[in-house]
Scaffold this active site. Structure first.
Site, PDB file in Angstrom:
ATOM      1  N   SER A 165      11.799  11.514  -7.490  1.00  0.00           N
ATOM      2  CA  SER A 165      12.894  12.480  -8.185  1.00  0.00           C
ATOM      3  C   SER A 165      14.396  12.836  -7.804  1.00  0.00           C
ATOM      4  O   SER A 165      15.228  14.248  -8.298  1.00  0.00           O
ATOM      5  CB  SER A 165      12.233  14.240  -7.800  1.00  0.00           C
ATOM      6  OG  SER A 165      10.780  14.383  -7.994  1.00  0.00           O
ATOM      7  N   ARG A 175      22.480   9.711  -9.053  1.00  0.00           N
ATOM      8  CA  ARG A 175      22.923  10.679  -8.419  1.00  0.00           C
ATOM      9  C   ARG A 175      21.378  10.308  -7.495  1.00  0.00           C
ATOM     10  O   ARG A 175      20.667  11.087  -7.197  1.00  0.00           O
ATOM     11  CB  ARG A 175      23.358  11.774  -8.043  1.00  0.00           C
ATOM     12  CG  ARG A 175      23.910  12.955  -7.089  1.00  0.00           C
ATOM     13  CD  ARG A 175      23.701  13.911  -8.157  1.00  0.00           C
ATOM     14  NE  ARG A 175      22.680  14.393  -8.122  1.00  0.00           N
ATOM     15  CZ  ARG A 175      21.699  14.981  -9.512  1.00  0.00           C
ATOM     16  NH1 ARG A 175      22.694  14.447 -10.763  1.00  0.00           N
ATOM     17  NH2 ARG A 175      21.175  15.394  -9.203  1.00  0.00           N
ATOM     18  N   ASP A 220      10.051  14.819 -11.753  1.00  0.00           N
ATOM     19  CA  ASP A 220       8.945  15.663 -11.833  1.00  0.00           C
ATOM     20  C   ASP A 220       8.883  16.728 -13.208  1.00  0.00           C
ATOM     21  O   ASP A 220       7.838  17.150 -13.211  1.00  0.00           O
ATOM     22  CB  ASP A 220       8.570  16.194 -10.300  1.00  0.00           C
ATOM     23  CG  ASP A 220      10.549  16.822 -10.071  1.00  0.00           C
ATOM     24  OD1 ASP A 220      11.014  16.748 -10.727  1.00  0.00           O
ATOM     25  OD2 ASP A 220      10.496  17.701  -9.585  1.00  0.00           O
TER      26      ASP A 220
END
Length: 490
Positions: free
Chosen positions: A168, A183, A221
């Site tokens: 995620s 990121r 997700d």
């Protein structure tokens, strides 16, 4: 005093009027000020929605945009007839979850799972060690559940199960089983993994521990939530997560994804897009109604100027926004005179869960709010102050929900989902959506403010388990697609 200074001494008694508290009128005056600051008009919401839609379209045209609109290489919707046994691995911020999902067709499934808690040490170790731990847990789960001859699904020697891996954190993908990290969260995995292919790192760990799986799909997700929700209810068009972070996914026409034209994918095909919309209006800050409290939250964050939308609506920040307002009133000598306020002056000391509790306090005296301030911050409050705190929480929570509605509305408008009489279902998940009182209702109110009465055709519902069920269904879809020779290299 001998120095010539005046010493003010407040003597506490049972009589509330003798306490150095703000009056009801004072609190009402301040509340009016904050109502002006935190209230979003329907006109402003429509302007934000239009700007949001433009950002989504730009993200589809060119790589490297603020809202990245990441192609997931999940091709089209599930048929609902997918069948078989698939493994799913969900790496979150606290737990690692391993699932065995039996996909049974007709929107049905069964799931068996185990959770493994990540220690603080594991979060700080380098990426390879973290994925080694994932591979070890996966091997343990398989050994315990799939290798015994009397187990419901007996894995034969040399047999490998398809695995869907939910990771995620935003990754740039040029195929479904590959992902370069964009990121990484500070404090999670000490050496920065940005720019690394996390699927490749994980494959090394799977080989190291001889885990009998094939990594079929790396997903986030929200994409998993989109596919799982549609599998169970085919009217679902969009998936959103409103929790500690926020995100959305939806199914886009490949003909609209200009930046992948070179891959020569049939233009009539659809592909799921991971919006990563928490970045909307970052850097330039031209569209979102940021207050001075939002600016402070941003400047003090580990990624200043980034994730602008997320910082206004996600559960990570709402408590901090309220705390900053309270600290301002403390500095102005409005609140908590004569009391020691050091506990509430600690950044992020005020949890977003407190806002939820304050809004849902059913007592006339607001006893839950008394408990929050006395237990966590050793502060006494009057009823007038507690009513102000609850009203302030409502303003901040309502703004978050109405801004969330702008994001949903941008996708709905872009895709023309209201151009038919069909309802548009939105699968929603996350702690804010599931636990914050009235959050879903406020989203719906916002959608009506943006679209008028036809906005009532947009209905959010609790989403299916995207990180487990969705991940497994995507592994099933990918296996079927590649077995059929359809874009086998993607």
């Amino acid at each position: 005093m001998p120095t010539g200074h005046t010493l003010a001494i407040h003597t506490r008694t049972q009589d509330e009027e003798d306490l150095p508290h703000a009056t009801k009128r004072t609190m009402a005056d301040h509340l009016r000020k904050y109502e002006t600051i935190f209230t979003l008009t329907p006109q402003r919401m429509r302007m934000i929605t239009e700007a949001f839609k433009e950002a989504l379209e730009l993200g589809l045209q060119k790589p490297g945009q603020i809202v990245p609109m990441i192609p997931t290489f999940v091709f089209g919707w599930p048929t609902g007839q997918e069948k078989g046994e698939y493994l799913a691995l969900d790496l979150g911020g606290t737990n690692l979850r391993v699932c065995l999902v039996s996909v049974q067709g007709d929107g049905k499934f069964e799931i068996a799972q185990s959770k493994y808690r990540l220690t603080e040490e594991q979060k700080q170790e380098d990426g390879q060690k973290l994925f080694d731990f994932c591979a070890e847990c996966l091997k343990t789960f398989i050994d315990q559940n799939l290798t015994e001859s009397d187990s419901p699904l007996h894995l034969k020697p040399g047999e490998k199960l398809p695995l869907g891996f939910t990771f995620s954190y935003p990754c740039a993908q040029d195929r479904i089983d590959h992902g370069v990290l964009i990121r990484w969260t500070k404090g999670f995995g000490a050496p920065n993994m940005e720019g690394h292919d996390v699927a490749e790192i994980f494959r090394k760990s799977l080989e190291k521990y001889d885990v009998p799986v094939v990594l079929s799909a790396l997903i986030n997700d929200t994409t998993g939530t989109l596919i799982a929700s549609h599998y169970v209810n085919p009217k679902t068009k969009i998936a959103v997560i409103f929790g500690t972070g926020c995100n959305a996914a939806y199914m886009e026409h490949v003909s609209n994804i200009e930046k992948i034209k070179s891959l020569n994918i049939d233009s009539s095909t659809d592909m799921a897009i991971n919006c990563e919309w928490g970045a909307f209006d970052s850097f330039e800050h031209e569209h979102l109604p940021r207050t001075k409290y939002d600016i402070t939250v941003d400047e003090d964050s580990n990624k200043p100027k980034e994730q602008a939308f997320e910082k206004l609506i996600s559960g990570r920040y709402l408590g901090e926004i309220l705390r900053l307002v309270l600290c301002e009133l403390i500095d102005e000598a409005v609140l908590f005179l004569g009391q020691n306020t050091y506990k509430i002056e600690v950044p992020y000391a005020f949890d977003t869960a407190f806002l939820s509790l304050m809004e849902s306090d059913p007592t006339d005296e607001l006893l839950m709010i008394i408990g929050i301030f006395s237990h966590f911050f050793a502060l006494e409050t009057t009823l007038a102050e507690r009513q102000f705190f609850r009203a302030l929480a409502k303003l901040i929570g309502r703004r978050a929900a109405r801004l969330s509605a702008c994001g949903i509305a941008a996708i709905v408008d872009k895709m023309g989902y209201l151009e038919t009489e069909e309802p548009c279902l939105v699968g929603a998940d996350g702690s804010l959506y599931n636990k914050y009182p009235g959050f879903a209702d406020r989203i719906h109110e916002g959608l009506v403010d943006i679209f008028g009465e036809k906005g009532r055709r947009i209905v959010t519902h609790h989403a299916e388990d995207g990180s487990g069920v969705g991940s497994a269904i995507i592994a099933a879809m990918t296996k079927a697609r590649r077995d059929a020779g359809l874009y086998p290299d993607l």
